[in-house]
Design an enzyme around this catalytic site. Sequence first.
Site, short mmCIF file in Angstrom:
data_model
loop_
_atom_site.label_atom_id
_atom_site.label_comp_id
_atom_site.label_asym_id
_atom_site.label_seq_id
_atom_site.Cartn_x
_atom_site.Cartn_y
_atom_site.Cartn_z
N ASP A 11 0.87 -1.18 0.00
CA ASP A 11 0.00 0.00 0.00
C ASP A 11 0.90 1.23 0.00
O ASP A 11 1.66 1.45 0.95
CB ASP A 11 -0.90 -0.01 1.23
CG ASP A 11 -2.09 0.94 1.09
OD1 ASP A 11 -2.12 1.71 0.11
OD2 ASP A 11 -2.97 0.92 1.96
N ASP A 105 -2.69 2.31 -6.14
CA ASP A 105 -1.62 2.32 -5.13
C ASP A 105 -1.63 1.11 -4.21
O ASP A 105 -0.98 1.14 -3.16
CB ASP A 105 -1.74 3.60 -4.29
CG ASP A 105 -3.06 3.68 -3.53
OD1 ASP A 105 -4.02 3.01 -3.94
OD2 ASP A 105 -3.13 4.41 -2.53
N GLU A 106 -2.31 0.04 -4.60
CA GLU A 106 -2.47 -1.08 -3.67
C GLU A 106 -2.57 -2.38 -4.45
O GLU A 106 -3.22 -2.46 -5.49
CB GLU A 106 -3.75 -0.86 -2.86
CG GLU A 106 -4.01 -1.84 -1.77
CD GLU A 106 -5.30 -1.53 -1.04
OE1 GLU A 106 -5.62 -2.27 -0.09
OE2 GLU A 106 -6.01 -0.56 -1.40
#
Length: 456
Positions: A11, A105-106
Site C-alpha cells: 500500500d 496504489d495497492e
Amino acid sequence: MRAAPTILHLDMDAFFAAAEQASKPSLRGKPVVVGGLGPRGVVATASYEARRFGVHSAMPMGQARRLAPNAAYLVPRFAFYRSISDQVMELLRRLSPLVEPLSLDEAFVDLEAGGVADDSASARAVGERLRVDILATTGLTGSVGLAGSKMIAKIASEEAKPDGLVLIDPGTERELLGPRSVRILPGVGPATGEHLRRAGMTTVSDLVEAGEDELVRLLGRAHGASLHRMAQGHDDRSVVAERDAKSVSVEDTFDVDIHDRVRIRTEVERLSERCVGRLRASGHSGRTIVLKVRRYDFSTLTRSETLRGPTDDPAVVREAAGRLLEAVDTTGGVRLLGVGVSGLADYTQEDLFAQAEASERPAEGVAPVEAREAAPSAPSAPSTATETAERGWVPGRDVRHAVHGAGWVQGSGVGRVTVRFEEPWSGPGRVRTFSVDDPDLEPSEPLPLVRGDVAA
C-alpha cells in the site's frame, strides 16, 4: 491459510499527496490535500501532515479547508499517478506472475507463485528489497504487509504505515485479531458494525464467542459464516492476477445545481462520450447503458437500458443515455450526473438490429448498478472566455514558460495566474504571476519524479 507468510500486500503511503509533494519541492513536509476543489468536492488523499489536523479521505473539501486552512489544495492528476502506478506494478510483476491490483496504489502479490520466498526470512528479505526498489524507481514510499492470507497481509500493511514492513507469522492470527474492533474485518462497514454493536459484539473475539449460528441469524448465511471464519483468522482467498471489470462509468458533480433541461442533456451527451472513451481504452464493449442522476435534494436515481448486443459506439450510448434522461424529473435541479456501461464483453455486436430495437424500447425503471465511482473530474465548462482561461489554470496543473521553464499553478483569478517554477530535483522555486493569456505560458506534461527518467 499458508504455513509461511508468502502473501504480500503493498500500500503506497498517501499516494496522491505524496506524489504531489515529490514533484513540488516547496510542498515537502507541508500539509497537502488532493481532491475536488469546488464547494462540493471531496478529499481524495491527504498527506500525513494534513492528517494531523483531522483531514482524511472522503471528507467534504469545505470541512477540510476549515480544519487545515493553510494546507495546499490541489486537483488530482490521474494520468501522472497512473504512470507512477505502472512503474510500481512492474516491480511487483518481477516478483511473481500472480499480482492482484486493487487500485492505483495497492496490490496483493503471491510470492510463493513467483518462487522468491518460502519462509519468513526470505519473505521479509523480498519485502525489504521491494521497498528499496520502489523508492529508487519512483521516489515514493510504500508500506508492506506479509502474512499467510490476504486479510492478515492487508492488516499488516496498515500497521506498517508509513514507510514500514510488518510480518505476521502464520499461527498468530487469532491472538492478533481478538482485541481488535470488528471493523478490521473485510465486509464489516459502518452499517454492519453498528448492527453487531447493538447485538453486543464490538471486538473480533466477541464474534468468535458468539459462534457461527448467531452470526448467521444476525447477518444471513453467507455473510455470517464468512465473518465467523475470518474472525478466527481463516482466509483462503487466492491472489487473482486478473480482476474482470464489471462496468465502466464517469460522473461529474456540479458546483451549482443545474436546472436548464438543454444544459442537462448536453452534460449527459458529454459524459457519454467520455464513458465510451474509457470503454474503448479498456478494450471492452457493453450491453447495458446506465444513467445516474443525483437531484437537488440528494436523492439519487439510476435508470438502465439493455441492448440486444454489446456496443462501443458513442452514438448508441449517447442516444440511450438521452432516452433514459427523459424518464427522470429534473425540474428541481441536478447536482450530479453519471453515465456508465455494464455487461462488458471483449467484442462489439455487429448486429445492427440491436441498435434499432434499442431505439424503440422504453426506458426501464430504477435499477441497481454495479459501477465504479469515477475519479473526481473537472467541473462543467464555464460560460465566458475569461472564466474558461482562468479555470483552465487549476491549482497543481503542470505548465511551462518559454523563459522560466517548468512549474505548476498555485492559483488564478481576475485574469492572472500565479506559477511556482521548480522541478522535482530542484529546491523550492520562485513564484511569478502572469496574465492568463500570456503566449509564453502553456500547459505541459508532468516531469518524472526521479531525474534518471528524464530523456537525455
